[in-house]
Design a protein around this motif. Structure first.
Motif, PDB file in Angstrom:
ATOM      1  N   VAL A 117      25.191  16.148  -8.638  1.00 15.30           N
ATOM      2  CA  VAL A 117      24.805  15.404  -9.835  1.00 15.30           C
ATOM      3  C   VAL A 117      24.928  16.310 -11.049  1.00 15.30           C
ATOM      4  CG1 VAL A 117      22.947  14.161 -11.013  1.00 15.30           C
ATOM      5  CG2 VAL A 117      23.184  13.967  -8.546  1.00 15.30           C
ATOM      6  N   TYR A 118      25.615  15.803 -12.075  1.00  9.19           N
ATOM      7  CA  TYR A 118      25.710  16.540 -13.332  1.00  9.19           C
ATOM      8  C   TYR A 118      24.667  16.001 -14.297  1.00  9.19           C
ATOM      9  CZ  TYR A 118      29.856  19.351 -12.733  1.00  9.19           C
ATOM     10  OH  TYR A 118      30.725  20.313 -12.345  1.00  9.19           O
ATOM     11  N   LYS A 119      24.160  16.905 -15.161  1.00  9.24           N
ATOM     12  CA  LYS A 119      23.204  16.453 -16.181  1.00  9.24           C
ATOM     13  C   LYS A 119      23.949  15.568 -17.190  1.00  9.24           C
ATOM     14  CE  LYS A 119      20.135  19.168 -14.262  1.00  9.24           C
ATOM     15  NZ  LYS A 119      20.772  19.332 -12.963  1.00  9.24           N
ATOM     16  N   GLU A 120      25.230  15.875 -17.390  1.00  9.46           N
ATOM     17  CA  GLU A 120      26.063  15.066 -18.284  1.00  9.46           C
ATOM     18  C   GLU A 120      26.608  13.932 -17.428  1.00  9.46           C
ATOM     19  OE1 GLU A 120      30.084  15.618 -20.995  1.00  9.46           O
ATOM     20  OE2 GLU A 120      29.367  17.278 -19.794  1.00  9.46           O
ATOM     21  N   ARG A 121      26.443  12.692 -17.894  1.00  8.55           N
ATOM     22  CA  ARG A 121      26.727  11.555 -17.012  1.00  8.55           C
ATOM     23  C   ARG A 121      28.154  11.041 -17.059  1.00  8.55           C
ATOM     24  NH1 ARG A 121      24.706  10.179 -12.789  1.00  8.55           N
ATOM     25  NH2 ARG A 121      25.224   8.009 -13.118  1.00  8.55           N
ATOM     26  N   THR A 122      28.998  11.560 -17.961  1.00  7.78           N
ATOM     27  CA  THR A 122      30.304  10.914 -18.135  1.00  7.78           C
ATOM     28  C   THR A 122      31.472  11.666 -17.521  1.00  7.78           C
ATOM     29  OG1 THR A 122      30.471  11.987 -20.273  1.00  7.78           O
ATOM     30  CG2 THR A 122      29.637   9.731 -20.266  1.00  7.78           C
ATOM     31  N   ARG A 123      31.380  12.984 -17.519  1.00  6.74           N
ATOM     32  CA  ARG A 123      32.525  13.775 -17.093  1.00  6.74           C
ATOM     33  C   ARG A 123      32.043  14.882 -16.172  1.00  6.74           C
ATOM     34  NH1 ARG A 123      35.989  16.985 -21.406  1.00  6.74           N
ATOM     35  NH2 ARG A 123      34.415  16.049 -22.716  1.00  6.74           N
ATOM     36  N   ALA A 124      32.720  15.052 -15.038  1.00  9.34           N
ATOM     37  CA  ALA A 124      32.300  16.091 -14.088  1.00  9.34           C
ATOM     38  C   ALA A 124      33.414  17.117 -13.926  1.00  9.34           C
ATOM     39  CB  ALA A 124      31.978  15.455 -12.737  1.00  9.34           C
ATOM     40  N   SER A 126      28.454   8.215  -7.599  1.00 12.72           N
ATOM     41  CA  SER A 126      27.315   8.355  -8.525  1.00 12.72           C
ATOM     42  C   SER A 126      27.624   7.787  -9.917  1.00 12.72           C
ATOM     43  CB  SER A 126      26.928   9.834  -8.675  1.00 12.72           C
ATOM     44  OG  SER A 126      26.557  10.370  -7.440  1.00 12.72           O
ATOM     45  N   GLY A 127      28.844   7.299 -10.115  1.00 12.03           N
ATOM     46  CA  GLY A 127      29.170   6.629 -11.371  1.00 12.03           C
ATOM     47  C   GLY A 127      30.002   7.415 -12.362  1.00 12.03           C
ATOM     48  N   TYR A 128      30.498   8.577 -11.946  1.00 14.71           N
ATOM     49  CA  TYR A 128      31.352   9.352 -12.860  1.00 14.71           C
ATOM     50  C   TYR A 128      32.734   8.726 -12.916  1.00 14.71           C
ATOM     51  CZ  TYR A 128      27.736  12.871 -12.848  1.00 14.71           C
ATOM     52  OH  TYR A 128      26.540  13.505 -12.999  1.00 14.71           O
ATOM     53  N   LYS A 129      33.254   8.618 -14.147  1.00 13.23           N
ATOM     54  CA  LYS A 129      34.579   8.012 -14.322  1.00 13.23           C
ATOM     55  C   LYS A 129      35.670   9.064 -14.525  1.00 13.23           C
ATOM     56  CE  LYS A 129      33.323   3.459 -16.091  1.00 13.23           C
ATOM     57  NZ  LYS A 129      31.869   3.465 -16.048  1.00 13.23           N
TER      58      LYS A 129
END
Length: 434
Positions: A138-145, A187-190
């Motif tokens: 899980v990244y703290k930033e929700r959009t880009r991993a 987890s929802g990352y695009k």
């Protein structure tokens, strides 16, 4: 509950590794708090690319102890790896780990808590041949991993300390990369960014895979809508490479191709493995085959022996290429690298002047590139609120144009079509369209 705080200096790889280590602490029952808060353990992930990086690393080590004088301070990363004795002597440092065996950090911490004192676990990175797994769920930033696919560098550019800090090339297994990407997609990352110390070397040390192979396999993962690549070399961009990526719609048409200098004699002294002619051919291949492609780069000024004419050659070459974005930095003398002992070191004021000229040129090129897209509608992945502008959100187009729009926080993580209205210095003001 014990508390742990983290601070990262330097590159995207460091950020990835901090995320992974932070997850390890969380799983071990620690509460993760802000670095400015009081914590029981502070972990500082250091950088050593320039002298300034070293200095910043030392400042953060001292700041941690000021936050809580009874805390345990752990120093990891490139500066710790290349100067372990120096780091160990900094007042307040309890544990030095470097760029390997970070997966054992909790074990080392336990030993330290039992026996006290100071510990230095930095080993010889040049003998390391295995990729150290530090996965992120899980990244703290929700959009880009960011996905670390590779470690180490075998290039040995004459100015660079990183091969000595990170060791030889080690590629991560396809299985572990794909497992991590699938988990992040779930987890929802695009968007995922394939990153590493020298991404272009991925697969060179393991059988039956290559950079193209791993891009292709990540491309097949459902839920991932965008793939970006970390910095690559011009030698990576061959006709075969371009042919392979041409049909990959998820791969963003933005390539960061490191230049360093636009002068062939400087490139040779730097031990870069290409000429300006070869570099230009790589850019042309991308532009001939991919729509709306953005080429971004890094350029160094003030490399030892760089004359005014050589610098002017770089300026002319940069204008010829017309980059979408260009990061300019000044040569920093790194002890232990060949260039540190080269004659004709460039004076600081000369570096400053050259840096200013190129930064101005970089701004003009970015504005020119952005202007070429006004009036167009492009998809934007919205990442966060614009600092200091209430009711505005910002995000990136596939070709890395930063866009600001009126919008609510609930569009964060969404990809929406935006009409690009007005080009500013380094972003475009847009309007969301249905």
């Amino acid at each position: 509950m014990k508390r742990a705080a983290f601070y990262t200096l330097g590159c995207k790889v460091n950020q990835y590794e901090t995320e992974a280590i932070s997850e390890m602490f969380e799983k071990a029952g620690y509460k993760i708090v802000d670095f400015e808060d009081e914590a029981d353990v502070y972990v500082i992930n250091t950088c050593t690319v320039t002298n300034l990086s070293d200095r910043k690393s030392r400042q953060m080590i001292r700041r941690a102890k000021r936050n809580n004088e009874n805390s345990i301070v752990i120093v990891i990363g490139c500066y710790a790896q290349t100067a372990p004795e120096e780091v160990s002597k900094i007042e307040g440092v309890n544990l030095v780990v470097g760029t390997k065996d970070r997966s054992r950090i909790l074990e080392y911490l336990k030993e330290l808590e039992t026996s006290g004192g100071r510990r230095n676990y930095v080993g010889d990175i040049m003998k390391t041949r295995e990729f150290e797994e530090l996965g992120v769920n899980v990244y703290k930033e929700r959009t880009r991993a960011f996905i670390k696919i590779q470690e180490g560098c075998n290039q040995f550019c004459t100015y660079c300390i990183i091969p000595y800090a990170r060791g030889p090339v080690r590629s991560r297994s396809e299985e572990n990369i794909l497992k991590e990407v699938s988990g992040l997609a779930h987890s929802g990352y695009k968007e995922v960014v394939l990153t590493g110390i020298h991404v272009a070397s991925y697969g060179k040390d393991i059988k039956n895979t290559s950079l193209i192979d791993i891009i292709r396999k990540v491309h097949e993962i459902e839920g991932i809508e965008r793939i970006r690549l970390g910095s690559i070399e011009p030698t990576t961009v061959t006709e075969e490479f371009v042919r392979a990526i041409k049909g990959m719609e998820k791969l963003c048409p933005q390539f960061h191709i490191s230049l360093q200098s636009g002068c062939d004699s400087t490139l040779k002294r730097m031990n870069r493995k290409y000429t300006t002619k070869e570099y230009l051919r790589s850019v042309e291949l991308l532009r001939e085959n991919l729509k709306d492609v953005a080429v971004t780069t890094d350029v160094m000024v003030g490399f030892p022996g760089e004359t005014d004419e050589e610098f002017n050659e770089t300026c002319r070459f940069v204008e010829k290429v017309l980059f979408a974005r260009m990061h300019v930095f000044k040569y920093s003398r790194r002890k232990g690298t060949p260039a540190a002992s080269y004659p004709d070191q460039v004076a600081p004021q000369k570096k400053e002047e050259r840096s200013r000229i190129l930064i101005e040129l970089a701004s003009r090129m970015t504005l020119e590139y952005n202007k070429s897209f006004t009036g167009r509608v492009l998809p934007v992945l919205f990442e966060q609120e614009v600092k200091g502008k209430e009711g505005f959100m910002e995000g990136l187009t596939p070709n890395y144009i930063r866009v600001e729009c009126k919008g609510d926080k609930d569009i964060e993580g969404q990809i929406l079509n935006v009409l690009l209205r007005e080009a500013k210095d380094d972003y475009i003001v847009g309007e969301i369209v249905n």
